[in-house]
Scaffold this motif. Structure first.
Motif, PDB file in Angstrom:
ATOM      1  N   VAL A  53       0.839  -1.197   0.000  1.00  0.00           N
ATOM      2  CA  VAL A  53       0.000   0.000   0.000  1.00  0.00           C
ATOM      3  C   VAL A  53       0.875   1.249   0.000  1.00  0.00           C
ATOM      4  O   VAL A  53       0.627   2.217  -0.681  1.00  0.00           O
ATOM      5  CB  VAL A  53      -0.965   0.015   1.208  1.00  0.00           C
ATOM      6  N   ARG A  54       1.946   1.227   0.752  1.00  0.00           N
ATOM      7  CA  ARG A  54       2.888   2.349   0.801  1.00  0.00           C
ATOM      8  C   ARG A  54       4.304   1.817   0.703  1.00  0.00           C
ATOM      9  O   ARG A  54       4.651   0.831   1.332  1.00  0.00           O
ATOM     10  CB  ARG A  54       2.766   3.129   2.110  1.00  0.00           C
ATOM     11  N   ALA A  55       5.091   2.497  -0.074  1.00  0.00           N
ATOM     12  CA  ALA A  55       6.506   2.154  -0.152  1.00  0.00           C
ATOM     13  C   ALA A  55       7.271   3.150   0.704  1.00  0.00           C
ATOM     14  O   ALA A  55       6.854   4.283   0.890  1.00  0.00           O
ATOM     15  CB  ALA A  55       6.988   2.222  -1.589  1.00  0.00           C
ATOM     16  N   GLU A  56       8.397   2.732   1.223  1.00  0.00           N
ATOM     17  CA  GLU A  56       9.199   3.633   2.046  1.00  0.00           C
ATOM     18  C   GLU A  56       9.603   4.869   1.251  1.00  0.00           C
ATOM     19  O   GLU A  56       9.674   5.962   1.769  1.00  0.00           O
ATOM     20  CB  GLU A  56      10.446   2.905   2.546  1.00  0.00           C
ATOM     21  N   TYR A  57       9.878   4.676  -0.013  1.00  0.00           N
ATOM     22  CA  TYR A  57      10.324   5.766  -0.862  1.00  0.00           C
ATOM     23  C   TYR A  57       9.196   6.300  -1.735  1.00  0.00           C
ATOM     24  O   TYR A  57       9.434   7.061  -2.671  1.00  0.00           O
ATOM     25  CB  TYR A  57      11.469   5.281  -1.748  1.00  0.00           C
ATOM     26  N   GLY A  58       7.955   5.944  -1.422  1.00  0.00           N
ATOM     27  CA  GLY A  58       6.822   6.264  -2.275  1.00  0.00           C
ATOM     28  C   GLY A  58       6.649   7.737  -2.579  1.00  0.00           C
ATOM     29  O   GLY A  58       6.382   8.113  -3.714  1.00  0.00           O
ATOM     30  N   LYS A  59       6.803   8.598  -1.569  1.00  0.00           N
ATOM     31  CA  LYS A  59       6.596  10.021  -1.798  1.00  0.00           C
ATOM     32  C   LYS A  59       7.602  10.561  -2.800  1.00  0.00           C
ATOM     33  O   LYS A  59       7.256  11.322  -3.694  1.00  0.00           O
ATOM     34  CB  LYS A  59       6.669  10.789  -0.479  1.00  0.00           C
ATOM     35  N   GLN A  60       8.861  10.176  -2.643  1.00  0.00           N
ATOM     36  CA  GLN A  60       9.897  10.651  -3.558  1.00  0.00           C
ATOM     37  C   GLN A  60       9.669  10.084  -4.954  1.00  0.00           C
ATOM     38  O   GLN A  60       9.815  10.788  -5.942  1.00  0.00           O
ATOM     39  CB  GLN A  60      11.290  10.267  -3.043  1.00  0.00           C
ATOM     40  N   THR A  61       9.297   8.820  -5.033  1.00  0.00           N
ATOM     41  CA  THR A  61       9.033   8.189  -6.325  1.00  0.00           C
ATOM     42  C   THR A  61       7.893   8.908  -7.043  1.00  0.00           C
ATOM     43  O   THR A  61       7.995   9.204  -8.234  1.00  0.00           O
ATOM     44  CB  THR A  61       8.676   6.705  -6.138  1.00  0.00           C
ATOM     45  N   LEU A  62       6.816   9.189  -6.321  1.00  0.00           N
ATOM     46  CA  LEU A  62       5.682   9.875  -6.934  1.00  0.00           C
ATOM     47  C   LEU A  62       6.049  11.295  -7.352  1.00  0.00           C
ATOM     48  O   LEU A  62       5.589  11.781  -8.388  1.00  0.00           O
ATOM     49  CB  LEU A  62       4.481   9.881  -6.000  1.00  0.00           C
ATOM     50  N   LYS A  63       6.883  11.941  -6.572  1.00  0.00           N
ATOM     51  CA  LYS A  63       7.323  13.292  -6.913  1.00  0.00           C
ATOM     52  C   LYS A  63       8.113  13.273  -8.219  1.00  0.00           C
ATOM     53  O   LYS A  63       7.882  14.103  -9.110  1.00  0.00           O
ATOM     54  CB  LYS A  63       8.169  13.863  -5.773  1.00  0.00           C
ATOM     55  N   GLU A  64       9.027  12.325  -8.348  1.00  0.00           N
ATOM     56  CA  GLU A  64       9.822  12.206  -9.578  1.00  0.00           C
ATOM     57  C   GLU A  64       8.946  11.805 -10.759  1.00  0.00           C
ATOM     58  O   GLU A  64       9.101  12.341 -11.867  1.00  0.00           O
ATOM     59  CB  GLU A  64      10.947  11.186  -9.381  1.00  0.00           C
ATOM     60  N   LEU A  65       8.024  10.874 -10.535  1.00  0.00           N
ATOM     61  CA  LEU A  65       7.119  10.434 -11.589  1.00  0.00           C
ATOM     62  C   LEU A  65       6.228  11.589 -12.040  1.00  0.00           C
ATOM     63  O   LEU A  65       6.003  11.788 -13.246  1.00  0.00           O
ATOM     64  CB  LEU A  65       6.270   9.260 -11.102  1.00  0.00           C
ATOM     65  N   ALA A  66       5.738  12.369 -11.091  1.00  0.00           N
ATOM     66  CA  ALA A  66       4.890  13.523 -11.410  1.00  0.00           C
ATOM     67  C   ALA A  66       5.652  14.507 -12.288  1.00  0.00           C
ATOM     68  O   ALA A  66       5.105  15.008 -13.290  1.00  0.00           O
ATOM     69  CB  ALA A  66       4.420  14.202 -10.121  1.00  0.00           C
ATOM     70  N   LYS A  67       6.876  14.758 -11.949  1.00  0.00           N
ATOM     71  CA  LYS A  67       7.695  15.693 -12.733  1.00  0.00           C
ATOM     72  C   LYS A  67       7.899  15.170 -14.152  1.00  0.00           C
ATOM     73  O   LYS A  67       7.724  15.907 -15.127  1.00  0.00           O
ATOM     74  CB  LYS A  67       9.046  15.907 -12.038  1.00  0.00           C
ATOM     75  N   GLU A  68       8.243  13.904 -14.275  1.00  0.00           N
ATOM     76  CA  GLU A  68       8.490  13.295 -15.577  1.00  0.00           C
ATOM     77  C   GLU A  68       7.230  13.291 -16.452  1.00  0.00           C
ATOM     78  O   GLU A  68       7.267  13.663 -17.629  1.00  0.00           O
ATOM     79  CB  GLU A  68       9.002  11.866 -15.391  1.00  0.00           C
ATOM     80  N   LEU A  69       6.105  12.861 -15.882  1.00  0.00           N
ATOM     81  CA  LEU A  69       4.865  12.794 -16.655  1.00  0.00           C
ATOM     82  C   LEU A  69       4.349  14.179 -17.032  1.00  0.00           C
ATOM     83  O   LEU A  69       3.826  14.374 -18.132  1.00  0.00           O
ATOM     84  CB  LEU A  69       3.800  12.007 -15.886  1.00  0.00           C
ATOM     85  N   THR A  70       4.497  15.141 -16.126  1.00  0.00           N
ATOM     86  CA  THR A  70       4.064  16.507 -16.418  1.00  0.00           C
ATOM     87  C   THR A  70       4.898  17.096 -17.547  1.00  0.00           C
ATOM     88  O   THR A  70       4.356  17.754 -18.446  1.00  0.00           O
ATOM     89  CB  THR A  70       4.138  17.386 -15.156  1.00  0.00           C
ATOM     90  N   ASN A  71       6.201  16.846 -17.524  1.00  0.00           N
ATOM     91  CA  ASN A  71       7.061  17.335 -18.605  1.00  0.00           C
ATOM     92  C   ASN A  71       6.661  16.728 -19.944  1.00  0.00           C
ATOM     93  O   ASN A  71       6.685  17.397 -20.974  1.00  0.00           O
ATOM     94  CB  ASN A  71       8.533  17.032 -18.320  1.00  0.00           C
ATOM     95  N   GLU A  72       6.295  15.463 -19.932  1.00  0.00           N
ATOM     96  CA  GLU A  72       5.968  14.747 -21.167  1.00  0.00           C
ATOM     97  C   GLU A  72       4.532  14.991 -21.646  1.00  0.00           C
ATOM     98  O   GLU A  72       4.283  15.159 -22.834  1.00  0.00           O
ATOM     99  CB  GLU A  72       6.189  13.254 -20.959  1.00  0.00           C
ATOM    100  N   PHE A  73       3.564  15.004 -20.701  1.00  0.00           N
ATOM    101  CA  PHE A  73       2.149  15.012 -21.076  1.00  0.00           C
ATOM    102  C   PHE A  73       1.367  16.240 -20.613  1.00  0.00           C
ATOM    103  O   PHE A  73       0.175  16.344 -20.879  1.00  0.00           O
ATOM    104  CB  PHE A  73       1.454  13.753 -20.551  1.00  0.00           C
ATOM    105  N   GLY A  74       1.990  17.137 -19.879  1.00  0.00           N
ATOM    106  CA  GLY A  74       1.303  18.337 -19.404  1.00  0.00           C
ATOM    107  C   GLY A  74       0.643  18.120 -18.050  1.00  0.00           C
ATOM    108  O   GLY A  74       0.875  17.118 -17.372  1.00  0.00           O
TER     109      GLY A  74
END
Length: 131
Positions: A53-74
């Motif tokens: 349900v939660r990963a220890e590094y989940g917040k950082q992973t989601l932050k990086e994923l959010a940045k990557e997807l926003t750059n690519e898809f808006g």
């Protein structure tokens, strides 16, 4: 002008046809969006969190994923929206249980209800098949 009056039935029929087509397009887009977001949530849980349900590094992973997807898809891929996608997957076991009658915003509102009994009540009222 007289020609338009004589063609009133034809114009009305075309207007109804166009309105119905627009409604179907909106429903199709909404269904595809919900399916996509459910699968994004599935991928996050399965790959980034190894089905926890939660990963220890989940917040950082989601932050990086959010940045990557926003750059690519808006816009639309903020960390909080990705958390909602993850929650959609975790709370709705089967993608088929999602209904295109509700929008992504409706599902986000449902997911914000922490009390499962209250959420279940609203799901039933909305016509969801609760699993």
């Amino acid at each position: 002008m007289n020609g338009l009056i004589n063609n009133k039935d034809m114009i009305q029929e075309i207007k109804e046809l166009l309105a119905a087509a627009r409604g179907r397009v909106v429903a199709t887009v909404n269904t595809e969006l919900l399916n996509t977001y459910w699968n994004v949530g599935r991928i996050i849980v399965e790959h980034e969190q190894q089905n926890q349900v939660r990963a220890e590094y989940g917040k950082q992973t989601l932050k990086e994923l959010a940045k990557e997807l926003t750059n690519e898809f808006g816009k639309g891929f903020s960390r909080s929206n990705l958390q909602n996608m993850r929650a959609l997957y975790l709370n709705y076991e089967k993608c088929q249980s999602l209904t295109g009658k509700l929008t992504w915003t409706h599902y986000c509102e449902l997911l914000a209800i922490s009390d499962k009994d209250k959420r279940s009540f609203y799901e039933i009222q909305a016509g969801l098949s609760v699993s």
